[in-house]
Design an enzyme around this catalytic site. Structure first.
Site, PDB file in Angstrom:
ATOM      1  N   HIS A   1     -19.407  25.398  41.024  1.00 41.16           N
ATOM      2  CA  HIS A   1     -19.735  24.264  40.154  1.00 41.16           C
ATOM      3  C   HIS A   1     -21.170  23.822  40.369  1.00 41.16           C
ATOM      4  CE1 HIS A   1     -17.998  22.775  43.920  1.00 41.16           C
ATOM      5  NE2 HIS A   1     -18.874  21.790  43.827  1.00 41.16           N
TER       6      HIS A   1
ATOM      7  N   HIS B   1     -23.643  20.441  40.155  1.00 41.51           N
ATOM      8  CA  HIS B   1     -23.700  18.974  40.106  1.00 41.51           C
ATOM      9  C   HIS B   1     -24.879  18.543  39.238  1.00 41.51           C
ATOM     10  CE1 HIS B   1     -21.047  18.168  43.661  1.00 41.51           C
ATOM     11  NE2 HIS B   1     -21.471  19.359  44.037  1.00 41.51           N
TER      12      HIS B   1
HETATM   13  P1  AMP Z   1     -18.893  20.298  46.526  1.00 43.15           P
HETATM   14  O1  AMP Z   1     -18.811  19.556  47.815  1.00 43.15           O
HETATM   15  O2  AMP Z   1     -20.270  20.762  46.124  1.00 43.15           O
HETATM   16  O3  AMP Z   1     -17.877  21.408  46.547  1.00 43.15           O
HETATM   17  O4  AMP Z   1     -18.502  19.266  45.389  1.00 43.15           O
HETATM   18  C1  AMP Z   1     -17.210  19.030  44.987  1.00 43.15           C
HETATM   19  C2  AMP Z   1     -17.268  17.797  44.136  1.00 43.15           C
HETATM   20  O5  AMP Z   1     -16.040  17.692  43.451  1.00 43.15           O
HETATM   21  C3  AMP Z   1     -17.462  16.503  44.910  1.00 43.15           C
HETATM   22  O6  AMP Z   1     -18.619  15.838  44.437  1.00 43.15           O
HETATM   23  C4  AMP Z   1     -16.185  15.717  44.644  1.00 43.15           C
HETATM   24  O7  AMP Z   1     -16.433  14.348  44.512  1.00 43.15           O
HETATM   25  C5  AMP Z   1     -15.716  16.336  43.359  1.00 43.15           C
HETATM   26  N1  AMP Z   1     -14.276  16.297  43.094  1.00 43.15           N
HETATM   27  C6  AMP Z   1     -13.261  16.535  43.954  1.00 43.15           C
HETATM   28  N2  AMP Z   1     -12.073  16.448  43.323  1.00 43.15           N
HETATM   29  C7  AMP Z   1     -12.357  16.182  42.022  1.00 43.15           C
HETATM   30  C8  AMP Z   1     -11.552  15.994  40.847  1.00 43.15           C
HETATM   31  N3  AMP Z   1     -10.227  16.048  40.893  1.00 43.15           N
HETATM   32  N4  AMP Z   1     -12.187  15.725  39.677  1.00 43.15           N
HETATM   33  C9  AMP Z   1     -13.533  15.639  39.624  1.00 43.15           C
HETATM   34  N5  AMP Z   1     -14.334  15.820  40.688  1.00 43.15           N
HETATM   35  C10 AMP Z   1     -13.760  16.085  41.863  1.00 43.15           C
END
Ligand code: AMP
Length: 142
Positions: free
Chosen positions: A102, A104
């Site tokens: 993903h 950001h």
């Molecule tokens: P990363 O640490 O780069 O893997 O980012 C994962 C992101 O996903 C974090 O910013 C979380 O806040 C976000 N996240 C986790 N669960 C969900 C969800 N169910 N819906 C939307 N975002 C999420």
């Protein structure tokens, strides 16, 4: 590590978990981060089971970049952000917490620090409003 089909973003892609969607096409999906580091924090994911950039099918790289560019433009206007941070973490050592690739997209303004990563759940009413602001801006570019 093998791709975990039960990670939360895989569930969102299968419609088994909810999200505040802002954009979708054949290859990508964009939705609000539920623990935003700033108002308007949005995520773009490919509709491909990759843990990180190294796993991502090359055919999805351009689609991911194009969706990211579209959403960055909409987020920047929706939140009147002078700057937008685009970030992507690969592996837990880099801070990755969800193991579906993903990107950001985080609005930034001088003097406003980012909140801690993946820490505090946002109010869902606020997230819905933020998604609507971004959707309205995306519609202007369609
Ligand atoms: P990363 O640490 O780069 O893997 O980012 C994962 C992101 O996903 C974090 O910013 C979380 O806040 C976000 N996240 C986790 N669960 C969900 C969800 N169910 N819906 C939307 N975002 C999420």
């Amino acid at each position: 590590m093998a791709y975990d089909q039960n990670n939360i973003f895989a569930k969102i892609l299968r419609g088994e978990a909810p999200c505040f969607k802002v954009y979708e096409d054949d290859m990508t999906l964009a939705f609000m981060d539920v623990m935003p580091q700033a108002e308007g924090h949005t995520l773009v994911i490919p509709k491909f089971p990759a843990e990180d950039l190294l796993d991502l099918d090359p055919a999805f790289v351009a689609a991911q970049a194009l969706t990211t560019k579209k959403v960055v433009a909409a987020v920047k206007r929706a939140f009147k952000a002078p700057g937008v941070m685009v970030a992507q973490l690969n592996g837990s050592a880099a801070g990755q917490t969800v193991f579906h690739f993903h990107t950001h997209i985080i609005p930034r303004s001088q003097g406003i620090d980012l909140k801690l990563h993946a820490r505090q759940m946002a109010d869902f009413g606020e997230l819905k409003k933020h998604a609507e602001l971004i959707i309205a801006e995306l519609a202007k570019d369609a």
